[in-house]
Scaffold this active site. Structure first.
Site, short mmCIF file in Angstrom:
data_model
loop_
_atom_site.label_atom_id
_atom_site.label_comp_id
_atom_site.label_asym_id
_atom_site.label_seq_id
_atom_site.Cartn_x
_atom_site.Cartn_y
_atom_site.Cartn_z
N GLU A 161 -21.50 17.86 1.44
CA GLU A 161 -22.13 18.92 0.64
C GLU A 161 -22.52 18.37 -0.73
O GLU A 161 -21.74 17.69 -1.36
CB GLU A 161 -21.14 20.09 0.50
N LEU A 163 -23.89 20.49 -3.22
CA LEU A 163 -24.06 21.57 -4.21
C LEU A 163 -23.32 21.21 -5.51
O LEU A 163 -22.33 20.48 -5.50
CB LEU A 163 -23.53 22.90 -3.68
N LYS A 220 -22.49 10.22 0.43
CA LYS A 220 -21.90 11.26 -0.44
C LYS A 220 -21.19 10.62 -1.62
O LYS A 220 -21.39 11.01 -2.78
CB LYS A 220 -20.95 12.13 0.39
N ASN A 224 -22.57 10.74 -5.76
CA ASN A 224 -21.75 11.15 -6.91
C ASN A 224 -21.55 9.99 -7.89
O ASN A 224 -21.58 10.18 -9.11
CB ASN A 224 -20.40 11.69 -6.45
N CYS A 276 -14.83 16.40 -8.73
CA CYS A 276 -15.27 15.37 -7.80
C CYS A 276 -15.71 14.02 -8.37
O CYS A 276 -15.43 13.00 -7.76
CB CYS A 276 -16.36 15.94 -6.90
P1 NAD Z 1 -10.79 23.74 -2.88
O1 NAD Z 1 -9.46 23.21 -3.26
O2 NAD Z 1 -11.46 24.76 -3.74
O3 NAD Z 1 -10.70 24.39 -1.41
C1 NAD Z 1 -10.07 23.80 -0.33
C2 NAD Z 1 -9.33 24.89 0.46
O4 NAD Z 1 -8.85 24.34 1.68
C3 NAD Z 1 -8.10 25.46 -0.26
O5 NAD Z 1 -8.27 26.85 -0.46
C4 NAD Z 1 -6.93 25.15 0.68
O6 NAD Z 1 -5.96 26.17 0.72
C5 NAD Z 1 -7.64 25.03 2.01
N1 NAD Z 1 -6.89 24.26 3.03
C6 NAD Z 1 -6.32 23.04 2.92
N2 NAD Z 1 -5.78 22.67 4.09
C7 NAD Z 1 -6.02 23.67 4.98
C8 NAD Z 1 -5.72 23.88 6.36
N3 NAD Z 1 -5.09 22.95 7.09
N4 NAD Z 1 -6.12 25.04 6.93
C9 NAD Z 1 -6.78 25.99 6.22
N5 NAD Z 1 -7.09 25.84 4.92
C10 NAD Z 1 -6.72 24.70 4.30
O7 NAD Z 1 -11.73 22.47 -2.69
P2 NAD Z 1 -13.34 22.42 -2.82
O8 NAD Z 1 -13.74 22.30 -4.24
O9 NAD Z 1 -13.92 23.50 -1.97
O10 NAD Z 1 -13.62 21.01 -2.15
C11 NAD Z 1 -13.49 20.81 -0.76
C12 NAD Z 1 -14.11 19.48 -0.40
O11 NAD Z 1 -15.51 19.51 -0.70
C13 NAD Z 1 -13.55 18.29 -1.18
O12 NAD Z 1 -13.51 17.18 -0.33
C14 NAD Z 1 -14.58 18.06 -2.27
O13 NAD Z 1 -14.63 16.72 -2.67
C15 NAD Z 1 -15.87 18.43 -1.57
N6 NAD Z 1 -16.95 18.90 -2.46
C16 NAD Z 1 -16.67 19.76 -3.49
C17 NAD Z 1 -17.71 20.24 -4.28
C18 NAD Z 1 -17.45 21.19 -5.41
O14 NAD Z 1 -18.39 21.50 -6.14
N7 NAD Z 1 -16.25 21.69 -5.61
C19 NAD Z 1 -19.03 19.87 -3.99
C20 NAD Z 1 -19.27 19.01 -2.93
C21 NAD Z 1 -18.22 18.53 -2.15
C1 UGA Z 2 -21.41 17.24 -8.80
C2 UGA Z 2 -22.74 16.83 -8.19
O1 UGA Z 2 -23.80 17.14 -9.09
C3 UGA Z 2 -22.97 17.53 -6.85
O2 UGA Z 2 -24.17 17.05 -6.25
C4 UGA Z 2 -21.78 17.25 -5.93
O3 UGA Z 2 -21.93 17.94 -4.71
C5 UGA Z 2 -20.50 17.70 -6.62
O4 UGA Z 2 -20.37 17.00 -7.88
C6 UGA Z 2 -19.28 17.38 -5.82
O5 UGA Z 2 -19.28 16.51 -4.98
O6 UGA Z 2 -18.29 18.04 -6.16
P1 UGA Z 2 -20.52 19.34 -10.17
O7 UGA Z 2 -19.40 18.45 -10.52
O8 UGA Z 2 -20.22 20.69 -9.65
O9 UGA Z 2 -21.48 18.64 -9.10
O10 UGA Z 2 -21.45 19.56 -11.46
P2 UGA Z 2 -22.48 18.60 -12.23
O11 UGA Z 2 -23.63 19.41 -12.64
O12 UGA Z 2 -22.77 17.37 -11.49
O13 UGA Z 2 -21.68 18.24 -13.56
C7 UGA Z 2 -20.55 17.40 -13.54
C8 UGA Z 2 -20.11 17.09 -14.95
O14 UGA Z 2 -21.06 16.25 -15.61
C9 UGA Z 2 -20.00 18.34 -15.84
O15 UGA Z 2 -18.88 18.22 -16.69
C10 UGA Z 2 -21.29 18.32 -16.63
O16 UGA Z 2 -21.20 18.99 -17.85
C11 UGA Z 2 -21.47 16.81 -16.84
N1 UGA Z 2 -22.88 16.41 -17.08
C12 UGA Z 2 -23.83 16.65 -16.16
C13 UGA Z 2 -23.18 15.75 -18.27
O17 UGA Z 2 -22.31 15.51 -19.12
N2 UGA Z 2 -24.47 15.36 -18.49
C14 UGA Z 2 -25.47 15.58 -17.57
O18 UGA Z 2 -26.62 15.18 -17.83
C15 UGA Z 2 -25.13 16.25 -16.37
#
Ligand code: NAD
Ligand code: UGA
Length: 472
Positions: A161, A163, A220, A224, A276
């Site tokens: 993902e 986002l 992925k 990042n 992340c």
């Molecule tokens: P999160 O901690 O918000 O959510 C994960 C959820 O999974 C928790 O609510 C936890 O209770 C649940 N969980 C764990 N083990 C489980 C199981 N066995 N059965 C059912 N539920 C279970 O994490 P997140 O931010 O959603 O991130 C999830 C993954 O996506 C990570 O690998 C992260 O790197 C990736 N990711 C996150 C973002 C982001 O913006 N947060 C963006 C892209 C990718």
């Molecule tokens: C980031 C990536 O942008 C997503 O594509 C990815 O899916 C996600 O990580 C993930 O794997 O979790 P996110 O961390 O939610 O998303 O937000 P960003 O907009 O990337 O910002 C990350 C950090 O960098 C923030 O603290 C933001 O303020 C900072 N940032 C961002 C800067 O300091 N300067 C910039 O120009 C952009």
């Protein structure tokens, strides 16, 4: 090829919740069930106050919840019913044991995979949605195959993902690309097509990229790492700007106008946060080390080290400007989330900064429009340093608005770029009038016009800018 009619998403977090809610929103013919072990989180998804703040999320969830979108802790029933299962659980950095502080903790991925293997009574497409080290799909396949009976078949896909928080719904509705990796076998390719068909409900075909499994997993981490690298690069330049009189916004603009570089992700800041960037780069560093590629590991590690340096550099600047002591001074911190438009505080620069201020015996007054006070207390506790909530309470106050936080302050520090902190939305004259003098303002987000703020009377420091700017 499987025509997907029922989806289960394991993990109702920042990714699982919004991602699968959007699938339900765009695919009324598919039943989407999002499951989690955390009862409180599921209760919140089923309530009027969702567990995460994301612009546009309520509209999507409230539109489909109870129709083709369900939230439950009944993990097993959802697994049984699903054609396709997203594994969207957390993959934090390991805290102890081998690879501690670097490697991803894959215990949650393994737990979810084992549950699927135990419960499934029919074939499933299992999709890695979480961010994982390269070749994790292989471990998942081994677990699933070892636990399955002859008649059940599992296909594993990687569908990372991309986002970003704060713009998650926009990103999901209109993604730059959707990446689906599969084993290059007839059933792998067929499963890849099944998932592509789900996305094709709303994503143009040319934005759905299909690759092999390992390219998808690595892309992925690579995406990042490249994004974070740009921020560390501009932050490194911000230090040079402050020392020379160059203006980091002007430098970023001039460089960004080169179409080969592009303008995005060149905003200097107090340092990147979020759950992340750091975790995924450290994961890449660990992978490189394991592959006996120490130079590659060092190269990527520097992106994280530069980020730490930027935070510490900002703290040092604040302390030295305040006559080398902030003991008993009131420091107002505007913003606690790691970026605007989210209540998420994971790895927020605010946490590092405020802990340092507390160590210097300052009193910190904090205001953030979306972060819950309880979250702030939890983030600032540190075993062995600040053990109890009572200790934190002595050092901070959590305020209801920016004016309250800044009242009687010696310095204001902007840490999160919330729109409401911009100079056309916040009355900086009023803030100035109610502060101790000299009144200092440190802008860690390049949100304010220094000249305008100086005119009020503030002593201003903006990251990547210097009072000499524009002079010979
Ligand atoms: P999160 O901690 O918000 O959510 C994960 C959820 O999974 C928790 O609510 C936890 O209770 C649940 N969980 C764990 N083990 C489980 C199981 N066995 N059965 C059912 N539920 C279970 O994490 P997140 O931010 O959603 O991130 C999830 C993954 O996506 C990570 O690998 C992260 O790197 C990736 N990711 C996150 C973002 C982001 O913006 N947060 C963006 C892209 C990718
Ligand atoms: C980031 C990536 O942008 C997503 O594509 C990815 O899916 C996600 O990580 C993930 O794997 O979790 P996110 O961390 O939610 O998303 O937000 P960003 O907009 O990337 O910002 C990350 C950090 O960098 C923030 O603290 C933001 O303020 C900072 N940032 C961002 C800067 O300091 N300067 C910039 O120009 C952009």
């Amino acid at each position: 090829m499987v025509d997907v009619k029922s989806i289960c998403c394991i993990g109702a977090g920042y990714v699982g919740g919004p991602t699968c809610a959007v699938i339900a929103y765009k695919c009324h013919d598919i039943k989407v069930t999002i499951v989690d072990l955390n009862q409180a989180r599921i209760d919140a998804w089923n309530s009027d106050k969702l567990p995460i703040y994301e612009p546009g999320l309520e509209e999507v969830v409230f539109d489909r919840r109870g129709k083709n979108l369900f939230f439950t802790t009944d993990v097993d029933a959802a697994i049984l019913e699903a054609d396709l299962i997203f594994v969207s659980v957390n993959t934090p950095t390991k805290k102890t044991g081998m690879g501690a502080g670097m490697a991803a903790d894959l215990a949650y991925i393994e737990g979810a995979t084992r549950r699927i293997a135990e419960i499934a009574t029919s074939s499933k497409i299992v999709v890695e949605k979480s961010t994982v080290p390269c070749r994790t799909a292989e471990s998942m396949r081994t677990i699933l195959e070892a636990n399955s009976t002859g008649s059940i078949h599992f296909d594993i896909l990687s569908n990372p993902e991309f986002l970003a928080e704060g713009t998650a719904i926009k990103d999901l509705l209109n993604p730059d690309r959707v990446l689906i990796g599969a084993l290059q076998t007839p059933t792998g390719l067929s499963a890849q097509q099944s998932l592509a068909n789900v996305y094709k409900h709303w994503v143009p075909e040319d934005r759905v990229i299909t690759t092999n499994l390992w390219s998808s997993e690595l892309s992925k981490l690579a995406a990042n790492a490249l994004l974070a690298q740009r921020i560390s690069s501009i932050n490194a330049l911000s230090a040079i700007c402050e020392a020379t009189g160059a203006d980091v916004d002007e430098v970023a603009y001039a460089c960004g106008r080169d179409s080969r570089l592009g303008s995005k992700f060149l905003k200097a800041s107090v340092g990147f946060g979020g759950s992340c960037f750091q975790k995924d780069i450290l994961n890449l560093v660990y992978l490189s080390t394991q592959l006996n590629l120490p130079e590659v590991a060092d190269y990527w590690h520097q992106v994280v080290l530069m980020n730490e340096y930027q935070k510490k550099r900002f703290v040092r600047k604040i302390i030295s400007t305040l006559f080398n002591t902030i003991t008993n001074k009131r420091i107002a911190v505007l913003g606690f989330a790691f970026k605007k438009d989210t209540g998420d505080t994971r790895e927020s620069a605010a946490i590092t900064l405020i802990k340092d201020f507390i160590q210097e015996n300052a009193h910190v007054a904090i205001y953030d429009p979306k972060v819950e006070p309880e979250q702030i207390y939890m983030d600032l506790m540190e075993p062995g340093v600040v053990d109890t909530r009572k200790q934190v309470e002595k050092s901070i106050s959590i305020c209801g608005d920016a004016y309250e936080a800044c009242k009687g302050a010696d310095a204001v520090v902007i840490v999160t770029e919330w729109d409401e902190f911009k100079s056309d939305q916040l009355d900086y004259q009023r803030i100035y009038d109610n502060m101790h003098k000299p009144a200092f303002l440190f802008d860690g987000r390049l949100l304010l016009d220094a000249a305008q703020i100086r005119e009020i009377g503030f002593k201003v420091h903006i990251i990547g800018k210097n009072e000499l700017a524009g002079t010979a």
